[in-house]
Scaffold this motif. Structure first.
Motif, PDB file in Angstrom:
ATOM      1  N   ASP A  22       0.822  -1.214   0.000  1.00  0.00           N
ATOM      2  CA  ASP A  22       0.000   0.000   0.000  1.00  0.00           C
ATOM      3  C   ASP A  22       0.858   1.268   0.000  1.00  0.00           C
ATOM      4  OD1 ASP A  22       1.057  -0.138   2.509  1.00  0.00           O
ATOM      5  OD2 ASP A  22      -0.854  -0.147   3.578  1.00  0.00           O
ATOM      6  N   THR A  23       2.134   1.122  -0.374  1.00  0.00           N
ATOM      7  CA  THR A  23       3.054   2.256  -0.350  1.00  0.00           C
ATOM      8  C   THR A  23       3.557   2.561  -1.750  1.00  0.00           C
ATOM      9  OG1 THR A  23       3.797   1.637   1.876  1.00  0.00           O
ATOM     10  CG2 THR A  23       5.197   3.147   0.628  1.00  0.00           C
ATOM     11  N   GLU A  24       3.459   3.817  -2.147  1.00  0.00           N
ATOM     12  CA  GLU A  24       4.009   4.223  -3.432  1.00  0.00           C
ATOM     13  C   GLU A  24       5.528   4.318  -3.335  1.00  0.00           C
ATOM     14  OE1 GLU A  24       2.308   7.737  -5.027  1.00  0.00           O
ATOM     15  OE2 GLU A  24       0.249   7.011  -4.888  1.00  0.00           O
ATOM     16  N   HIS A  25       6.210   3.757  -4.325  1.00  0.00           N
ATOM     17  CA  HIS A  25       7.673   3.786  -4.329  1.00  0.00           C
ATOM     18  C   HIS A  25       8.144   4.836  -5.331  1.00  0.00           C
ATOM     19  CE1 HIS A  25       7.541   0.322  -1.802  1.00  0.00           C
ATOM     20  NE2 HIS A  25       6.976  -0.421  -2.724  1.00  0.00           N
ATOM     21  N   ASP A  26       8.819   5.843  -4.804  1.00  0.00           N
ATOM     22  CA  ASP A  26       9.328   6.904  -5.668  1.00  0.00           C
ATOM     23  C   ASP A  26      10.827   7.051  -5.456  1.00  0.00           C
ATOM     24  OD1 ASP A  26       9.668   8.250  -3.264  1.00  0.00           O
ATOM     25  OD2 ASP A  26       7.770   9.327  -3.449  1.00  0.00           O
TER      26      ASP A  26
END
Length: 209
Positions: free
Chosen positions: A40-44
Protein backbone atom coordinates in the motif's frame (compact mmCIF):
# COMPACT_ATOMS: atom_id res chain seq x y z
CA UNK A 1 27.01 16.67 4.97
CA UNK A 2 25.44 13.20 4.87
CA UNK A 3 22.22 12.81 2.91
CA UNK A 4 19.72 9.99 2.46
CA UNK A 5 16.81 9.58 0.02
CA UNK A 6 13.47 10.18 1.77
CA UNK A 7 9.92 9.82 0.46
CA UNK A 8 8.25 11.57 3.40
CA UNK A 9 8.24 12.20 7.13
CA UNK A 10 5.09 12.32 9.23
CA UNK A 11 3.67 11.74 12.71
CA UNK A 12 0.96 9.14 13.24
CA UNK A 13 -0.10 6.17 15.34
CA UNK A 14 2.23 3.19 15.17
CA UNK A 15 0.08 0.37 13.82
CA UNK A 16 2.10 -2.78 13.07
CA UNK A 17 4.20 -4.02 15.99
CA UNK A 18 4.22 -4.44 19.76
CA UNK A 19 4.38 -0.64 19.82
CA UNK A 20 1.00 -0.31 18.07
CA UNK A 21 -1.17 2.43 19.45
CA UNK A 22 1.67 4.77 20.39
CA UNK A 23 2.43 8.12 18.78
CA UNK A 24 5.32 7.66 16.37
CA UNK A 25 7.36 9.84 14.02
CA UNK A 26 7.99 8.06 10.72
CA UNK A 27 10.94 8.57 8.41
CA UNK A 28 9.97 6.82 5.17
CA UNK A 29 13.01 6.15 3.00
CA UNK A 30 12.55 5.72 -0.74
CA UNK A 31 13.20 2.67 -2.89
CA UNK A 32 12.30 -1.00 -2.57
CA UNK A 33 13.59 -4.24 -4.04
CA UNK A 34 10.22 -6.05 -3.90
CA UNK A 35 6.78 -5.56 -5.45
CA UNK A 36 4.43 -7.30 -3.02
CA UNK A 37 0.90 -7.82 -4.28
CA UNK A 38 -0.71 -6.20 -1.25
CA UNK A 39 1.72 -3.28 -0.90
CA UNK A 40 0.00 0.00 0.00
CA UNK A 41 3.05 2.26 -0.35
CA UNK A 42 4.01 4.22 -3.43
CA UNK A 43 7.67 3.79 -4.33
CA UNK A 44 9.33 6.90 -5.67
CA UNK A 45 12.86 8.20 -6.07
CA UNK A 46 12.46 10.42 -3.03
CA UNK A 47 14.56 13.49 -2.35
CA UNK A 48 17.94 13.86 -0.73
CA UNK A 49 17.52 14.98 2.87
CA UNK A 50 20.22 15.94 5.33
CA UNK A 51 20.65 13.43 8.15
CA UNK A 52 21.24 16.40 10.47
CA UNK A 53 17.81 17.73 9.50
CA UNK A 54 16.11 14.35 9.96
CA UNK A 55 17.64 13.88 13.40
CA UNK A 56 16.53 17.35 14.47
CA UNK A 57 13.02 16.80 13.12
CA UNK A 58 12.77 13.44 14.90
CA UNK A 59 14.05 14.89 18.16
CA UNK A 60 11.41 17.62 18.10
CA UNK A 61 8.53 15.34 17.06
CA UNK A 62 5.67 14.30 19.30
CA UNK A 63 5.82 10.97 21.13
CA UNK A 64 8.70 8.76 22.17
CA UNK A 65 8.97 6.55 19.09
CA UNK A 66 10.74 7.05 15.77
CA UNK A 67 10.40 4.48 12.99
CA UNK A 68 12.54 4.24 9.87
CA UNK A 69 10.42 2.59 7.20
CA UNK A 70 10.15 2.36 3.43
CA UNK A 71 10.33 0.97 0.89
CA UNK A 72 13.28 -1.01 2.14
CA UNK A 73 15.45 1.18 4.38
CA UNK A 74 18.43 -1.17 4.49
CA UNK A 75 19.10 -0.68 0.77
CA UNK A 76 20.52 2.78 1.38
CA UNK A 77 24.19 3.03 2.29
CA UNK A 78 23.60 5.85 4.78
CA UNK A 79 20.93 3.90 6.70
CA UNK A 80 23.36 2.89 9.46
CA UNK A 81 24.45 6.48 10.01
CA UNK A 82 20.84 7.65 10.27
CA UNK A 83 19.80 4.84 12.63
CA UNK A 84 22.83 5.32 14.89
CA UNK A 85 22.36 9.06 15.16
CA UNK A 86 18.62 8.71 15.87
CA UNK A 87 19.46 6.23 18.63
CA UNK A 88 22.16 8.41 20.14
CA UNK A 89 20.70 11.89 19.70
CA UNK A 90 16.92 11.70 20.18
CA UNK A 91 16.45 9.84 23.50
CA UNK A 92 13.62 7.94 21.80
CA UNK A 93 12.96 4.29 20.97
CA UNK A 94 14.04 3.65 17.37
CA UNK A 95 12.31 1.04 15.20
CA UNK A 96 13.22 -0.12 11.69
CA UNK A 97 10.68 -1.86 9.46
CA UNK A 98 12.44 -4.12 6.95
CA UNK A 99 11.23 -6.69 4.41
CA UNK A 100 13.72 -9.38 5.44
CA UNK A 101 15.70 -9.48 2.20
CA UNK A 102 18.71 -7.55 3.50
CA UNK A 103 21.28 -8.51 6.10
CA UNK A 104 19.95 -7.03 9.36
CA UNK A 105 23.39 -6.97 10.96
CA UNK A 106 23.66 -3.40 9.60
CA UNK A 107 20.98 -2.36 12.12
CA UNK A 108 22.82 -0.85 15.10
CA UNK A 109 22.51 -2.37 18.56
CA UNK A 110 19.69 -0.77 20.49
CA UNK A 111 17.63 -0.17 17.32
CA UNK A 112 14.72 -2.60 17.07
CA UNK A 113 14.01 -4.51 13.84
CA UNK A 114 10.42 -5.20 12.79
CA UNK A 115 11.11 -7.73 10.03
CA UNK A 116 8.73 -9.29 7.51
CA UNK A 117 8.86 -12.84 6.25
CA UNK A 118 7.06 -12.77 2.92
CA UNK A 119 4.26 -15.33 2.50
CA UNK A 120 3.30 -16.98 -0.83
CA UNK A 121 0.49 -14.55 -1.70
CA UNK A 122 2.89 -11.60 -1.55
CA UNK A 123 4.57 -12.76 -4.75
CA UNK A 124 7.91 -12.52 -2.94
CA UNK A 125 8.07 -15.94 -1.28
CA UNK A 126 11.68 -17.06 -0.99
CA UNK A 127 13.06 -13.52 -0.81
CA UNK A 128 13.81 -13.79 2.92
CA UNK A 129 17.49 -13.90 3.89
CA UNK A 130 17.55 -17.05 6.03
CA UNK A 131 20.75 -15.87 7.70
CA UNK A 132 18.63 -13.21 9.40
CA UNK A 133 17.17 -15.84 11.71
CA UNK A 134 20.53 -16.19 13.42
CA UNK A 135 21.01 -12.41 13.40
CA UNK A 136 17.84 -11.72 15.41
CA UNK A 137 18.30 -9.97 18.73
CA UNK A 138 16.12 -10.42 21.80
CA UNK A 139 14.10 -7.21 21.19
CA UNK A 140 13.55 -7.75 17.45
CA UNK A 141 10.13 -8.71 16.08
CA UNK A 142 8.95 -10.77 13.12
CA UNK A 143 5.81 -10.32 11.03
CA UNK A 144 3.92 -12.52 8.58
CA UNK A 145 1.23 -10.83 6.46
CA UNK A 146 -1.50 -13.40 5.78
CA UNK A 147 -4.10 -13.23 3.01
CA UNK A 148 -5.58 -16.75 3.08
CA UNK A 149 -5.39 -20.21 4.67
CA UNK A 150 -2.43 -21.22 2.53
CA UNK A 151 -0.45 -18.21 3.80
CA UNK A 152 -1.39 -19.09 7.37
CA UNK A 153 -0.29 -22.73 7.05
CA UNK A 154 2.95 -21.65 5.40
CA UNK A 155 3.67 -19.05 8.10
CA UNK A 156 2.84 -21.49 10.91
CA UNK A 157 5.16 -24.13 9.47
CA UNK A 158 7.96 -21.60 8.89
CA UNK A 159 7.61 -20.34 12.45
CA UNK A 160 7.72 -23.80 13.99
CA UNK A 161 10.43 -25.26 11.76
CA UNK A 162 12.77 -22.34 12.48
CA UNK A 163 11.96 -22.06 16.20
CA UNK A 164 11.16 -18.38 15.75
CA UNK A 165 9.21 -18.00 19.00
CA UNK A 166 12.42 -18.53 20.96
CA UNK A 167 14.60 -16.31 18.77
CA UNK A 168 12.93 -12.92 18.96
CA UNK A 169 10.64 -10.80 21.10
CA UNK A 170 7.38 -11.66 19.33
CA UNK A 171 6.04 -13.12 16.09
CA UNK A 172 3.06 -11.27 14.57
CA UNK A 173 0.49 -12.73 12.18
CA UNK A 174 -1.29 -9.88 10.39
CA UNK A 175 -4.29 -10.17 8.03
CA UNK A 176 -4.13 -8.29 4.74
CA UNK A 177 -6.33 -5.27 5.34
CA UNK A 178 -9.59 -5.40 3.40
CA UNK A 179 -9.19 -8.95 2.05
CA UNK A 180 -8.48 -11.31 4.98
CA UNK A 181 -10.91 -11.54 7.89
CA UNK A 182 -9.07 -11.02 11.18
CA UNK A 183 -11.62 -13.21 12.94
CA UNK A 184 -10.80 -16.19 10.71
CA UNK A 185 -7.10 -15.71 11.34
CA UNK A 186 -7.77 -15.54 15.09
CA UNK A 187 -9.71 -18.83 14.95
CA UNK A 188 -6.85 -20.62 13.18
CA UNK A 189 -4.34 -19.34 15.72
CA UNK A 190 -6.58 -20.47 18.60
CA UNK A 191 -7.22 -23.90 17.05
CA UNK A 192 -3.49 -24.51 16.69
CA UNK A 193 -2.60 -22.97 20.04
CA UNK A 194 0.07 -21.05 18.16
CA UNK A 195 2.18 -18.78 20.36
CA UNK A 196 2.06 -15.79 18.04
CA UNK A 197 0.37 -12.42 18.31
CA UNK A 198 -2.58 -11.48 16.11
CA UNK A 199 -1.93 -8.02 14.73
CA UNK A 200 -4.27 -5.75 12.79
CA UNK A 201 -3.20 -2.60 10.98
CA UNK A 202 -4.42 -0.25 13.67
CA UNK A 203 -3.63 2.93 11.76
CA UNK A 204 -5.88 1.83 8.89
CA UNK A 205 -8.73 0.94 11.21
CA UNK A 206 -8.40 4.38 12.79
CA UNK A 207 -8.24 6.05 9.37
CA UNK A 208 -4.90 7.72 9.95
CA UNK A 209 -1.79 7.58 7.83
Amino acid sequence: MSEIKVSETFCSIQGESSYAGRVCFFVRLSGCNLKCGYCDTEHDDGEGRSIDELVAESRESEGRLVEITGGEPLLQEEFGVLATRLRDETAKTILVETNGTCNISVIPDGVIAIMDVKTPSSGAEGSFDMGNIDRLRADDELKFVVSDRNDYDWARNFTEENDLIEKCSVVHFSPVYGSMDAGDLAKWIIEDGLHVKLQVQLHKILGVK
